[in-house]
Motif scaffolding. Structure first.
Motif, PDB file in Angstrom:
ATOM      1  N   LYS A  56     -12.771 -10.448  13.086  1.00 43.55           N
ATOM      2  CA  LYS A  56     -13.090 -10.741  14.552  1.00 43.55           C
ATOM      3  C   LYS A  56     -12.034 -10.397  15.459  1.00 43.55           C
ATOM      4  CE  LYS A  56     -16.450 -14.274  13.606  1.00 43.55           C
ATOM      5  NZ  LYS A  56     -16.853 -15.761  13.838  1.00 43.55           N
ATOM      6  N   VAL A  57     -10.810 -10.429  14.868  1.00 37.04           N
ATOM      7  CA  VAL A  57      -9.586 -10.203  15.830  1.00 37.04           C
ATOM      8  C   VAL A  57      -8.993  -8.662  15.675  1.00 37.04           C
ATOM      9  CG1 VAL A  57      -9.218 -12.511  16.290  1.00 37.04           C
ATOM     10  CG2 VAL A  57      -7.939 -11.381  14.626  1.00 37.04           C
ATOM     11  N   GLY A  58      -9.839  -7.814  14.798  1.00 36.25           N
ATOM     12  CA  GLY A  58      -9.354  -6.485  14.681  1.00 36.25           C
ATOM     13  C   GLY A  58      -8.772  -6.104  13.187  1.00 36.25           C
ATOM     14  N   TYR A  59      -8.747  -6.881  12.254  1.00 33.92           N
ATOM     15  CA  TYR A  59      -8.370  -6.777  10.904  1.00 33.92           C
ATOM     16  C   TYR A  59      -9.546  -5.951  10.314  1.00 33.92           C
ATOM     17  CZ  TYR A  59      -4.253  -9.771  10.273  1.00 33.92           C
ATOM     18  OH  TYR A  59      -2.941 -10.364  10.457  1.00 33.92           O
ATOM     19  N   LYS A  60      -9.143  -5.066   9.445  1.00 36.13           N
ATOM     20  CA  LYS A  60     -10.428  -4.056   8.724  1.00 36.13           C
ATOM     21  C   LYS A  60     -10.249  -4.148   7.320  1.00 36.13           C
ATOM     22  CE  LYS A  60     -10.248  -0.737  12.760  1.00 36.13           C
ATOM     23  NZ  LYS A  60     -11.534  -1.509  13.165  1.00 36.13           N
ATOM     24  N   ILE A  61     -11.396  -4.213   6.640  1.00 33.35           N
ATOM     25  CA  ILE A  61     -11.553  -3.994   5.185  1.00 33.35           C
ATOM     26  C   ILE A  61     -11.149  -2.600   4.750  1.00 33.35           C
ATOM     27  CG2 ILE A  61     -13.012  -4.318   3.295  1.00 33.35           C
ATOM     28  CD1 ILE A  61     -12.657  -7.033   4.674  1.00 33.35           C
ATOM     29  N   PRO A  62     -10.384  -2.189   3.884  1.00 30.61           N
ATOM     30  CA  PRO A  62     -10.082  -1.092   3.528  1.00 30.61           C
ATOM     31  C   PRO A  62     -11.300  -0.228   2.821  1.00 30.61           C
ATOM     32  CG  PRO A  62      -9.020  -2.584   2.010  1.00 30.61           C
ATOM     33  CD  PRO A  62      -9.504  -3.365   3.143  1.00 30.61           C
ATOM     34  N   GLN A  63     -11.226   0.993   3.139  1.00 22.79           N
ATOM     35  CA  GLN A  63     -12.468   1.938   2.443  1.00 22.79           C
ATOM     36  C   GLN A  63     -12.006   1.947   0.897  1.00 22.79           C
ATOM     37  OE1 GLN A  63     -12.720   5.570   3.959  1.00 22.79           O
ATOM     38  NE2 GLN A  63     -14.946   5.922   3.580  1.00 22.79           N
ATOM     39  N   THR A  64     -10.748   2.258   0.468  1.00 22.54           N
ATOM     40  CA  THR A  64     -10.638   2.188  -0.983  1.00 22.54           C
ATOM     41  C   THR A  64      -9.177   1.453  -1.263  1.00 22.54           C
ATOM     42  OG1 THR A  64      -9.274   4.368  -0.489  1.00 22.54           O
ATOM     43  CG2 THR A  64     -11.480   4.384  -1.205  1.00 22.54           C
ATOM     44  N   VAL A  65      -9.055   1.335  -2.093  1.00 18.11           N
ATOM     45  CA  VAL A  65      -7.746   0.463  -2.690  1.00 18.11           C
ATOM     46  C   VAL A  65      -7.162   0.987  -3.899  1.00 18.11           C
ATOM     47  CG1 VAL A  65      -6.522  -1.512  -3.562  1.00 18.11           C
ATOM     48  CG2 VAL A  65      -8.495  -1.686  -1.677  1.00 18.11           C
ATOM     49  N   SER A  66      -6.141   1.899  -4.068  1.00 23.14           N
ATOM     50  CA  SER A  66      -5.568   2.311  -5.124  1.00 23.14           C
ATOM     51  C   SER A  66      -4.284   1.754  -5.607  1.00 23.14           C
ATOM     52  CB  SER A  66      -5.391   3.860  -5.091  1.00 23.14           C
ATOM     53  OG  SER A  66      -6.674   4.480  -4.347  1.00 23.14           O
ATOM     54  N   GLN A 113      -2.298  12.630  -4.410  1.00 21.42           N
ATOM     55  CA  GLN A 113      -3.688  12.512  -5.195  1.00 21.42           C
ATOM     56  C   GLN A 113      -4.803  11.385  -4.511  1.00 21.42           C
ATOM     57  OE1 GLN A 113      -2.797  12.178  -9.180  1.00 21.42           O
ATOM     58  NE2 GLN A 113      -1.242  13.766  -9.048  1.00 21.42           N
ATOM     59  N   VAL A 114      -4.060  10.123  -4.061  1.00 21.85           N
ATOM     60  CA  VAL A 114      -4.836   9.150  -3.798  1.00 21.85           C
ATOM     61  C   VAL A 114      -5.117   9.013  -2.350  1.00 21.85           C
ATOM     62  CG1 VAL A 114      -4.257   7.952  -5.947  1.00 21.85           C
ATOM     63  CG2 VAL A 114      -2.927   7.558  -3.792  1.00 21.85           C
ATOM     64  N   THR A 115      -4.431   9.914  -1.595  1.00 18.06           N
ATOM     65  CA  THR A 115      -4.651   9.841   0.009  1.00 18.06           C
ATOM     66  C   THR A 115      -4.899  11.497   0.521  1.00 18.06           C
ATOM     67  OG1 THR A 115      -2.408  10.429   0.562  1.00 18.06           O
ATOM     68  CG2 THR A 115      -2.790   8.170   0.103  1.00 18.06           C
ATOM     69  N   PHE A 145      13.817  -3.049  -5.185  1.00 16.08           N
ATOM     70  CA  PHE A 145      12.567  -2.497  -4.449  1.00 16.08           C
ATOM     71  C   PHE A 145      12.010  -1.235  -5.075  1.00 16.08           C
ATOM     72  CE2 PHE A 145      14.743  -4.884  -1.108  1.00 16.08           C
ATOM     73  CZ  PHE A 145      13.736  -5.259  -0.087  1.00 16.08           C
ATOM     74  N   THR A 146      10.960  -0.999  -4.989  1.00 11.53           N
ATOM     75  CA  THR A 146      10.215   0.181  -5.451  1.00 11.53           C
ATOM     76  C   THR A 146      10.512   1.209  -4.388  1.00 11.53           C
ATOM     77  OG1 THR A 146       8.661  -0.689  -6.510  1.00 11.53           O
ATOM     78  CG2 THR A 146       8.286   1.588  -6.131  1.00 11.53           C
ATOM     79  N   THR A 147      11.307   2.517  -4.767  1.00 16.31           N
ATOM     80  CA  THR A 147      11.376   3.717  -3.920  1.00 16.31           C
ATOM     81  C   THR A 147      10.341   4.867  -4.323  1.00 16.31           C
ATOM     82  OG1 THR A 147      13.092   4.495  -5.382  1.00 16.31           O
ATOM     83  CG2 THR A 147      13.877   3.119  -3.650  1.00 16.31           C
ATOM     84  N   PHE A 148      10.489   5.679  -3.304  1.00 13.65           N
ATOM     85  CA  PHE A 148       9.211   6.510  -3.281  1.00 13.65           C
ATOM     86  C   PHE A 148       9.098   8.203  -3.991  1.00 13.65           C
ATOM     87  CE2 PHE A 148       9.100   3.945   0.623  1.00 13.65           C
ATOM     88  CZ  PHE A 148       8.285   3.094   0.301  1.00 13.65           C
ATOM     89  N   GLY A 149      10.511   8.597  -4.494  1.00 14.97           N
ATOM     90  CA  GLY A 149      10.767   9.620  -4.899  1.00 14.97           C
ATOM     91  C   GLY A 149       9.924  10.061  -6.021  1.00 14.97           C
ATOM     92  N   ASN A 150       9.579   9.392  -6.859  1.00 13.33           N
ATOM     93  CA  ASN A 150       8.889   9.594  -7.845  1.00 13.33           C
ATOM     94  C   ASN A 150       7.256   9.606  -7.777  1.00 13.33           C
ATOM     95  OD1 ASN A 150      11.198   9.652  -9.343  1.00 13.33           O
ATOM     96  ND2 ASN A 150      11.070   7.958 -10.864  1.00 13.33           N
ATOM     97  N   TYR A 151       6.869   9.046  -6.821  1.00 11.76           N
ATOM     98  CA  TYR A 151       5.422   8.864  -6.377  1.00 11.76           C
ATOM     99  C   TYR A 151       4.779   9.748  -5.289  1.00 11.76           C
ATOM    100  CZ  TYR A 151       6.562   4.430  -8.697  1.00 11.76           C
ATOM    101  OH  TYR A 151       7.010   3.514  -9.645  1.00 11.76           O
ATOM    102  N   LEU A 152       5.384  10.833  -4.927  1.00 15.68           N
ATOM    103  CA  LEU A 152       4.925  11.592  -3.851  1.00 15.68           C
ATOM    104  C   LEU A 152       3.829  12.246  -4.452  1.00 15.68           C
ATOM    105  CD1 LEU A 152       8.409  12.841  -2.516  1.00 15.68           C
ATOM    106  CD2 LEU A 152       7.133  10.837  -1.881  1.00 15.68           C
ATOM    107  N   GLY A 153       3.784  12.833  -5.600  1.00 15.15           N
ATOM    108  CA  GLY A 153       2.621  13.339  -6.084  1.00 15.15           C
ATOM    109  C   GLY A 153       1.415  12.545  -6.352  1.00 15.15           C
ATOM    110  N   TRP A 154       1.785  11.329  -6.796  1.00 13.55           N
ATOM    111  CA  TRP A 154       0.475  10.482  -6.682  1.00 13.55           C
ATOM    112  C   TRP A 154      -0.017   9.961  -5.437  1.00 13.55           C
ATOM    113  CZ3 TRP A 154       0.454   5.007  -5.151  1.00 13.55           C
ATOM    114  CH2 TRP A 154      -0.896   4.434  -5.473  1.00 13.55           C
ATOM    115  N   LEU A 155       0.873  10.025  -4.478  1.00 12.11           N
ATOM    116  CA  LEU A 155       0.416   9.650  -3.220  1.00 12.11           C
ATOM    117  C   LEU A 155      -0.449  10.714  -2.522  1.00 12.11           C
ATOM    118  CD1 LEU A 155       3.584   7.975  -1.663  1.00 12.11           C
ATOM    119  CD2 LEU A 155       1.278   6.688  -1.967  1.00 12.11           C
TER     120      LEU A 155
END
Length: 352
Positions: A112-122, A281-283, A269-279
Protein backbone atom coordinates in the motif's frame (compact mmCIF):
# COMPACT_ATOMS: atom_id res chain seq x y z
CA UNK A 1 36.43 -24.52 13.20
CA UNK A 2 32.88 -25.41 14.26
CA UNK A 3 29.52 -24.90 12.62
CA UNK A 4 27.47 -22.55 14.76
CA UNK A 5 24.19 -23.59 16.35
CA UNK A 6 22.64 -20.65 14.51
CA UNK A 7 23.54 -22.25 11.18
CA UNK A 8 22.07 -25.58 12.23
CA UNK A 9 18.84 -24.15 13.54
CA UNK A 10 18.23 -21.77 10.63
CA UNK A 11 19.76 -23.98 7.94
CA UNK A 12 21.66 -21.00 6.68
CA UNK A 13 18.92 -18.41 6.36
CA UNK A 14 21.06 -15.29 6.23
CA UNK A 15 18.05 -13.02 6.23
CA UNK A 16 17.26 -14.31 9.67
CA UNK A 17 14.08 -14.56 11.65
CA UNK A 18 11.84 -11.59 12.08
CA UNK A 19 13.88 -8.60 13.10
CA UNK A 20 16.52 -10.67 14.92
CA UNK A 21 20.29 -10.20 14.97
CA UNK A 22 20.45 -11.04 11.28
CA UNK A 23 19.32 -7.53 10.31
CA UNK A 24 21.48 -4.94 11.94
CA UNK A 25 24.37 -2.52 11.65
CA UNK A 26 25.62 -2.08 15.20
CA UNK A 27 27.83 0.82 16.17
CA UNK A 28 27.65 2.49 12.77
CA UNK A 29 26.55 6.00 11.91
CA UNK A 30 23.83 7.66 9.87
CA UNK A 31 24.58 8.38 6.23
CA UNK A 32 24.77 12.21 5.93
CA UNK A 33 21.74 13.76 4.25
CA UNK A 34 24.10 15.27 1.66
CA UNK A 35 24.80 11.71 0.42
CA UNK A 36 21.19 10.51 0.38
CA UNK A 37 20.93 10.76 -3.41
CA UNK A 38 24.16 8.78 -3.80
CA UNK A 39 22.48 5.84 -2.05
CA UNK A 40 19.12 6.06 -3.81
CA UNK A 41 19.74 2.55 -5.18
CA UNK A 42 19.46 0.91 -1.72
CA UNK A 43 16.31 -1.18 -1.24
CA UNK A 44 14.60 -3.16 1.51
CA UNK A 45 13.47 -6.69 0.71
CA UNK A 46 10.72 -8.16 2.87
CA UNK A 47 10.13 -11.91 2.97
CA UNK A 48 6.95 -13.42 4.42
CA UNK A 49 7.84 -16.44 6.57
CA UNK A 50 4.23 -16.95 7.71
CA UNK A 51 4.73 -16.34 11.44
CA UNK A 52 7.28 -13.57 10.86
CA UNK A 53 8.68 -11.20 8.27
CA UNK A 54 12.37 -11.30 7.44
CA UNK A 55 14.13 -8.27 6.01
CA UNK A 56 17.34 -7.78 4.07
CA UNK A 57 19.00 -5.23 1.83
CA UNK A 58 19.23 -5.11 -1.95
CA UNK A 59 20.57 -2.76 -4.61
CA UNK A 60 18.95 -1.50 -7.80
CA UNK A 61 21.35 -2.01 -10.73
CA UNK A 62 18.68 -0.65 -13.06
CA UNK A 63 15.26 0.88 -12.32
CA UNK A 64 13.69 -2.60 -12.30
CA UNK A 65 16.55 -5.02 -11.45
CA UNK A 66 17.55 -5.66 -7.81
CA UNK A 67 20.65 -7.62 -6.78
CA UNK A 68 20.83 -9.21 -3.33
CA UNK A 69 22.09 -12.24 -1.43
CA UNK A 70 20.56 -15.58 -2.40
CA UNK A 71 20.16 -16.31 1.31
CA UNK A 72 17.62 -13.48 1.42
CA UNK A 73 15.19 -14.98 -1.09
CA UNK A 74 15.95 -18.73 -1.29
CA UNK A 75 14.35 -21.67 0.50
CA UNK A 76 16.89 -22.79 3.14
CA UNK A 77 16.39 -26.49 2.40
CA UNK A 78 16.06 -26.66 -1.39
CA UNK A 79 18.23 -23.55 -2.05
CA UNK A 80 15.70 -22.62 -4.74
CA UNK A 81 14.01 -19.25 -5.15
CA UNK A 82 10.99 -18.53 -2.98
CA UNK A 83 7.68 -17.75 -4.64
CA UNK A 84 7.62 -14.12 -5.71
CA UNK A 85 4.33 -13.47 -3.88
CA UNK A 86 6.21 -13.98 -0.58
CA UNK A 87 8.58 -11.11 -1.36
CA UNK A 88 8.17 -7.34 -1.54
CA UNK A 89 10.74 -4.70 -2.53
CA UNK A 90 10.70 -1.10 -1.40
CA UNK A 91 12.75 1.71 0.07
CA UNK A 92 13.10 3.74 3.24
CA UNK A 93 13.03 3.07 6.95
CA UNK A 94 11.33 -0.10 8.16
CA UNK A 95 10.04 1.57 11.31
CA UNK A 96 7.55 3.53 9.18
CA UNK A 97 5.77 0.25 8.39
CA UNK A 98 5.21 -0.71 12.05
CA UNK A 99 2.59 0.74 14.34
CA UNK A 100 4.60 -0.52 17.30
CA UNK A 101 8.18 -1.80 17.46
CA UNK A 102 6.98 -5.39 17.95
CA UNK A 103 4.62 -5.47 14.97
CA UNK A 104 5.08 -7.92 12.14
CA UNK A 105 5.37 -6.10 8.83
CA UNK A 106 2.57 -7.32 6.55
CA UNK A 107 3.41 -7.46 2.87
CA UNK A 108 -0.10 -6.26 2.05
CA UNK A 109 0.52 -3.12 4.11
CA UNK A 110 3.96 -2.59 2.57
CA UNK A 111 2.47 -2.79 -0.91
CA UNK A 112 0.00 0.00 0.00
CA UNK A 113 2.95 2.35 0.59
CA UNK A 114 4.80 1.53 -2.61
CA UNK A 115 6.51 -1.84 -2.10
CA UNK A 116 6.28 -4.12 -5.13
CA UNK A 117 6.06 -7.89 -5.63
CA UNK A 118 8.89 -8.95 -7.99
CA UNK A 119 7.93 -10.39 -11.37
CA UNK A 120 10.73 -12.96 -11.20
CA UNK A 121 13.19 -14.21 -8.57
CA UNK A 122 16.43 -15.82 -9.78
CA UNK A 123 18.82 -17.54 -7.37
CA UNK A 124 22.22 -18.56 -8.68
CA UNK A 125 22.12 -22.31 -9.49
CA UNK A 126 25.31 -22.91 -7.50
CA UNK A 127 23.94 -21.43 -4.29
CA UNK A 128 24.24 -23.66 -1.23
CA UNK A 129 23.17 -22.35 2.18
CA UNK A 130 25.48 -24.72 4.07
CA UNK A 131 28.59 -24.26 1.91
CA UNK A 132 27.92 -20.48 1.58
CA UNK A 133 28.65 -20.74 -2.15
CA UNK A 134 27.40 -18.48 -4.98
CA UNK A 135 25.34 -16.37 -2.57
CA UNK A 136 23.76 -14.05 -5.12
CA UNK A 137 20.24 -13.51 -6.46
CA UNK A 138 18.33 -11.14 -8.72
CA UNK A 139 14.78 -9.80 -8.49
CA UNK A 140 13.10 -8.23 -11.52
CA UNK A 141 10.28 -5.74 -10.97
CA UNK A 142 7.52 -5.22 -13.52
CA UNK A 143 7.66 -1.48 -12.90
CA UNK A 144 10.12 0.83 -11.12
CA UNK A 145 9.50 1.66 -7.47
CA UNK A 146 7.41 4.76 -6.82
CA UNK A 147 9.37 8.05 -6.85
CA UNK A 148 12.65 6.30 -7.67
CA UNK A 149 14.65 8.10 -10.34
CA UNK A 150 17.98 6.27 -10.00
CA UNK A 151 19.33 4.47 -13.05
CA UNK A 152 20.94 1.98 -10.69
CA UNK A 153 24.33 1.52 -9.03
CA UNK A 154 27.21 0.20 -11.13
CA UNK A 155 29.10 -2.92 -10.08
CA UNK A 156 32.85 -2.90 -9.51
CA UNK A 157 34.15 -5.79 -11.58
CA UNK A 158 37.35 -6.37 -9.60
CA UNK A 159 37.36 -4.46 -6.30
CA UNK A 160 40.65 -3.63 -4.61
CA UNK A 161 41.62 -6.55 -2.39
CA UNK A 162 44.94 -5.68 -0.77
CA UNK A 163 44.97 -5.92 3.00
CA UNK A 164 43.57 -2.88 4.83
CA UNK A 165 41.88 -1.38 1.76
CA UNK A 166 39.06 0.87 3.00
CA UNK A 167 35.39 0.28 2.18
CA UNK A 168 31.97 1.28 3.51
CA UNK A 169 28.95 -0.96 4.08
CA UNK A 170 25.40 0.42 4.22
CA UNK A 171 21.97 -0.87 5.24
CA UNK A 172 18.72 -0.25 7.11
CA UNK A 173 19.20 -2.83 9.89
CA UNK A 174 18.56 -2.22 13.56
CA UNK A 175 21.38 -0.23 15.08
CA UNK A 176 21.73 -1.49 18.64
CA UNK A 177 21.45 -4.61 20.78
CA UNK A 178 17.76 -3.76 21.10
CA UNK A 179 16.27 -5.77 18.22
CA UNK A 180 13.47 -3.27 17.69
CA UNK A 181 15.62 -0.15 17.40
CA UNK A 182 15.25 0.45 13.67
CA UNK A 183 16.96 3.67 12.54
CA UNK A 184 15.22 6.57 10.89
CA UNK A 185 18.26 7.11 8.63
CA UNK A 186 20.28 4.76 6.45
CA UNK A 187 23.26 3.39 8.41
CA UNK A 188 26.89 3.01 7.36
CA UNK A 189 30.00 1.38 8.81
CA UNK A 190 33.66 1.47 7.83
CA UNK A 191 35.49 -1.77 7.01
CA UNK A 192 39.02 -2.72 5.99
CA UNK A 193 40.15 -5.72 3.94
CA UNK A 194 41.55 -8.40 6.26
CA UNK A 195 44.62 -10.45 5.39
CA UNK A 196 44.00 -13.47 3.18
CA UNK A 197 45.92 -15.78 5.51
CA UNK A 198 43.80 -14.84 8.51
CA UNK A 199 40.51 -15.08 6.57
CA UNK A 200 41.53 -18.47 5.16
CA UNK A 201 42.18 -19.75 8.67
CA UNK A 202 38.64 -18.75 9.61
CA UNK A 203 37.00 -20.12 6.45
CA UNK A 204 39.23 -22.49 4.48
CA UNK A 205 37.45 -22.19 1.09
CA UNK A 206 38.43 -18.50 0.99
CA UNK A 207 41.97 -19.53 0.06
CA UNK A 208 40.99 -20.35 -3.51
CA UNK A 209 37.91 -18.19 -4.05
CA UNK A 210 37.92 -15.51 -6.74
CA UNK A 211 34.38 -14.31 -5.99
CA UNK A 212 34.79 -13.27 -2.36
CA UNK A 213 36.26 -10.46 -0.28
CA UNK A 214 36.92 -10.64 3.48
CA UNK A 215 36.78 -7.49 5.61
CA UNK A 216 36.77 -6.50 9.28
CA UNK A 217 35.22 -3.52 11.11
CA UNK A 218 37.53 -0.62 11.90
CA UNK A 219 35.70 0.39 15.06
CA UNK A 220 35.49 -1.48 18.37
CA UNK A 221 32.10 -3.04 19.18
CA UNK A 222 30.72 -2.46 15.70
CA UNK A 223 29.80 -4.58 12.71
CA UNK A 224 27.08 -5.25 10.19
CA UNK A 225 25.08 -8.49 10.13
CA UNK A 226 23.78 -10.96 7.57
CA UNK A 227 21.08 -9.45 5.40
CA UNK A 228 22.30 -5.92 5.88
CA UNK A 229 25.47 -5.53 3.89
CA UNK A 230 26.03 -3.64 0.64
CA UNK A 231 29.76 -3.01 0.21
CA UNK A 232 30.34 0.30 -1.55
CA UNK A 233 33.14 2.56 -2.71
CA UNK A 234 33.09 6.14 -4.01
CA UNK A 235 34.85 6.62 -7.35
CA UNK A 236 37.07 9.56 -8.22
CA UNK A 237 34.10 11.17 -10.02
CA UNK A 238 32.01 10.82 -6.80
CA UNK A 239 29.76 8.12 -8.24
CA UNK A 240 29.18 5.08 -6.03
CA UNK A 241 30.30 1.60 -7.06
CA UNK A 242 28.91 -1.60 -5.54
CA UNK A 243 31.80 -3.90 -4.61
CA UNK A 244 29.92 -6.79 -3.00
CA UNK A 245 26.93 -8.18 -1.10
CA UNK A 246 27.28 -9.83 2.28
CA UNK A 247 27.65 -13.61 2.28
CA UNK A 248 28.23 -14.27 6.00
CA UNK A 249 29.92 -13.18 9.24
CA UNK A 250 32.43 -15.64 10.76
CA UNK A 251 35.04 -16.15 13.47
CA UNK A 252 37.70 -18.86 13.69
CA UNK A 253 35.46 -20.87 16.04
CA UNK A 254 32.06 -20.04 14.59
CA UNK A 255 31.17 -20.30 10.87
CA UNK A 256 28.83 -18.56 10.41
CA UNK A 257 29.04 -16.46 13.57
CA UNK A 258 26.15 -16.71 16.04
CA UNK A 259 26.85 -13.10 17.03
CA UNK A 260 27.90 -10.31 14.72
CA UNK A 261 29.66 -8.01 17.18
CA UNK A 262 32.15 -10.60 18.35
CA UNK A 263 35.90 -10.49 18.89
CA UNK A 264 37.69 -11.62 15.76
CA UNK A 265 34.61 -11.52 13.51
CA UNK A 266 35.15 -10.89 9.81
CA UNK A 267 32.65 -10.26 7.02
CA UNK A 268 32.75 -12.30 3.81
CA UNK A 269 31.24 -10.58 0.78
CA UNK A 270 30.29 -12.02 -2.59
CA UNK A 271 31.94 -10.01 -5.38
CA UNK A 272 30.65 -9.80 -8.94
CA UNK A 273 33.43 -10.50 -11.46
CA UNK A 274 32.53 -14.19 -11.83
CA UNK A 275 28.80 -13.52 -12.20
CA UNK A 276 28.59 -10.97 -15.01
CA UNK A 277 27.65 -13.59 -17.61
CA UNK A 278 24.97 -15.04 -15.35
CA UNK A 279 23.56 -11.57 -14.70
CA UNK A 280 23.16 -10.97 -18.44
CA UNK A 281 21.32 -14.31 -18.71
CA UNK A 282 18.75 -13.67 -15.98
CA UNK A 283 18.18 -9.95 -16.62
CA UNK A 284 17.46 -7.91 -19.78
CA UNK A 285 20.71 -6.00 -19.19
CA UNK A 286 24.01 -6.06 -21.04
CA UNK A 287 27.26 -5.97 -19.10
CA UNK A 288 27.90 -2.39 -20.18
CA UNK A 289 24.61 -1.39 -18.51
CA UNK A 290 25.66 -2.34 -14.99
CA UNK A 291 29.48 -2.52 -14.75
CA UNK A 292 31.30 0.62 -13.63
CA UNK A 293 33.92 2.19 -15.86
CA UNK A 294 34.84 4.82 -13.24
CA UNK A 295 38.28 5.12 -11.66
CA UNK A 296 38.55 4.11 -8.00
CA UNK A 297 41.41 5.20 -5.75
CA UNK A 298 41.84 2.81 -2.83
CA UNK A 299 43.32 4.03 0.46
CA UNK A 300 44.00 2.47 3.83
CA UNK A 301 41.27 1.93 6.39
CA UNK A 302 41.70 3.96 9.59
CA UNK A 303 41.32 1.99 12.82
CA UNK A 304 40.16 3.41 16.14
CA UNK A 305 42.53 1.25 18.20
CA UNK A 306 45.73 1.42 16.17
CA UNK A 307 49.08 1.99 17.85
CA UNK A 308 52.61 2.06 16.47
CA UNK A 309 53.49 -1.26 18.07
CA UNK A 310 50.42 -2.93 16.57
CA UNK A 311 51.26 -1.58 13.12
CA UNK A 312 54.80 -2.83 13.36
CA UNK A 313 53.71 -6.34 14.34
CA UNK A 314 51.03 -6.48 11.66
CA UNK A 315 53.46 -5.43 8.92
CA UNK A 316 55.25 -8.73 9.39
CA UNK A 317 52.08 -10.80 8.86
CA UNK A 318 52.53 -13.08 5.85
CA UNK A 319 49.05 -12.14 4.59
CA UNK A 320 49.80 -8.42 4.27
CA UNK A 321 51.20 -6.92 1.06
CA UNK A 322 53.43 -3.83 1.49
CA UNK A 323 53.17 -2.26 -1.95
CA UNK A 324 52.74 1.06 -3.70
CA UNK A 325 49.51 2.84 -4.58
CA UNK A 326 47.88 3.00 -7.97
CA UNK A 327 44.43 3.72 -9.33
CA UNK A 328 42.68 1.90 -12.11
CA UNK A 329 39.57 2.38 -14.18
CA UNK A 330 36.66 -0.02 -13.85
CA UNK A 331 38.50 -3.20 -12.78
CA UNK A 332 41.15 -2.05 -10.29
CA UNK A 333 44.27 -4.01 -9.42
CA UNK A 334 45.02 -1.62 -6.60
CA UNK A 335 48.09 -1.24 -4.43
CA UNK A 336 48.34 0.75 -1.21
CA UNK A 337 50.90 3.48 -0.65
CA UNK A 338 51.11 3.66 3.14
CA UNK A 339 52.41 0.81 5.32
CA UNK A 340 49.56 -1.57 5.95
CA UNK A 341 47.96 -1.38 9.37
CA UNK A 342 46.38 -3.74 11.77
CA UNK A 343 44.26 -6.47 10.32
CA UNK A 344 46.14 -9.66 11.03
CA UNK A 345 45.64 -12.80 13.02
CA UNK A 346 47.37 -11.21 16.03
CA UNK A 347 45.97 -7.71 15.88
CA UNK A 348 42.40 -8.50 14.84
CA UNK A 349 41.16 -8.99 18.39
CA UNK A 350 42.12 -5.42 19.24
CA UNK A 351 39.58 -4.08 16.76
CA UNK A 352 36.62 -5.22 18.87
Amino acid sequence: MKISTLALTTLGIAAGSAFGLEKRIVGGSAVPSSLADSYSFVTNILVDNESSTAACTGALISPTVVITSASCVADPISNKALASNRIAVGQGKLSSLMKTTRDKIMLTEAIKVGYKIPQTVSVHPGYNSIAHSDNIAVLILQQPLTNVTTSGVKLIKEPGSFANTAYTAVGWGVSSEDETAYPSELQQINLGVASKSMCSEIWAPYTNLTNSLCLAPTKESSNLCNGDGLLVKFADNNSVGLAGILNMIATDNDVPASKCVESGAVDFFTTFGNYLGWLTQVTPLKEANFVSTATFTYGNASHDDESSSESESASDDEGLDDVDSETTSGSPHTKLAAPLAVIGSIAIGMLF
